[in-house]
Design a protein around this motif. Structure first.
Motif, PDB file in Angstrom:
ATOM      1  N   THR A  50      24.044  14.012  42.826  1.00 55.99           N
ATOM      2  CA  THR A  50      25.194  14.962  41.703  1.00 55.99           C
ATOM      3  C   THR A  50      25.996  14.173  40.983  1.00 55.99           C
ATOM      4  OG1 THR A  50      24.639  16.873  43.340  1.00 55.99           O
ATOM      5  CG2 THR A  50      26.273  16.945  41.545  1.00 55.99           C
ATOM      6  N   ASP A  54      25.087  13.255  36.993  1.00 52.59           N
ATOM      7  CA  ASP A  54      26.071  13.737  36.036  1.00 52.59           C
ATOM      8  C   ASP A  54      26.471  12.556  35.312  1.00 52.59           C
ATOM      9  OD1 ASP A  54      27.301  15.702  34.586  1.00 52.59           O
ATOM     10  OD2 ASP A  54      29.296  15.266  36.029  1.00 52.59           O
ATOM     11  N   ASP A  59      23.010  15.338  33.543  1.00 51.38           N
ATOM     12  CA  ASP A  59      22.486  16.523  33.950  1.00 51.38           C
ATOM     13  C   ASP A  59      22.465  16.353  35.701  1.00 51.38           C
ATOM     14  OD1 ASP A  59      21.486  19.045  34.421  1.00 51.38           O
ATOM     15  OD2 ASP A  59      19.428  18.562  33.715  1.00 51.38           O
ATOM     16  N   TYR A  61      21.152  18.586  38.054  1.00 47.82           N
ATOM     17  CA  TYR A  61      20.330  19.339  38.593  1.00 47.82           C
ATOM     18  C   TYR A  61      19.213  18.433  39.427  1.00 47.82           C
ATOM     19  CZ  TYR A  61      17.035  22.220  40.150  1.00 47.82           C
ATOM     20  OH  TYR A  61      15.785  23.013  40.894  1.00 47.82           O
ATOM     21  N   PRO A  62      18.504  17.908  38.493  1.00 46.58           N
ATOM     22  CA  PRO A  62      17.478  17.121  39.216  1.00 46.58           C
ATOM     23  C   PRO A  62      17.798  16.257  40.220  1.00 46.58           C
ATOM     24  CG  PRO A  62      17.227  16.392  36.991  1.00 46.58           C
ATOM     25  CD  PRO A  62      18.236  17.617  37.185  1.00 46.58           C
ATOM     26  N   ASN A  64      20.537  15.808  42.006  1.00 43.77           N
ATOM     27  CA  ASN A  64      20.841  16.017  43.397  1.00 43.77           C
ATOM     28  C   ASN A  64      20.095  16.289  44.334  1.00 43.77           C
ATOM     29  OD1 ASN A  64      20.119  18.572  42.585  1.00 43.77           O
ATOM     30  ND2 ASN A  64      22.324  19.422  42.611  1.00 43.77           N
ATOM     31  N   LEU A  65      18.864  16.937  43.887  1.00 48.86           N
ATOM     32  CA  LEU A  65      17.749  17.225  44.806  1.00 48.86           C
ATOM     33  C   LEU A  65      16.977  15.809  44.892  1.00 48.86           C
ATOM     34  CD1 LEU A  65      16.146  20.396  43.109  1.00 48.86           C
ATOM     35  CD2 LEU A  65      17.597  20.123  44.997  1.00 48.86           C
TER      36      LEU A  65
END
Length: 89
Positions: A50, A54, A59, A61-62, A64-65
């Motif tokens: 994350t 960032d 971004d 979102y992808p 952190n996964l």
């Protein structure tokens, strides 16, 4: 008076259930410890993914996964190739 062999057989019969119970308890403790290591490594990977996503991509979102997956892979590798005291006996 009992002979040594008779005393050992009697002691084994009396302590068998307690020894089995203790062995199960230790195995469960080991499973929970390994599970906790996996969860912590996955969480650290999630946070790192994350933050880096960032910061570098704008971004989170992808990333952190992806960090979550990488943390889980490192945890599983650490579990497989880890210290001898971490491995189940």
């Amino acid at each position: 008076m009992l002979s040594r062999e008779q005393a050992e057989v009697a002691a084994e019969a009396l302590l068998k259930s307690k020894r089995q119970q203790l062995a199960r308890k230790q195995a469960n403790r080991q499973k929970w410890r390994l599970r906790r290591h996996r969860m912590v490594a996955s969480f650290i990977g999630f946070i790192m993914g994350t933050i880096l996503g960032d910061y570098f991509a704008g971004d989170p979102y992808p990333w952190n996964l992806i960090g979550l997956a990488i943390g889980l892979v490192f945890a599983l590798l650490g579990q497989h190739f880890g210290r001898p005291e971490d491995k189940p006996r």
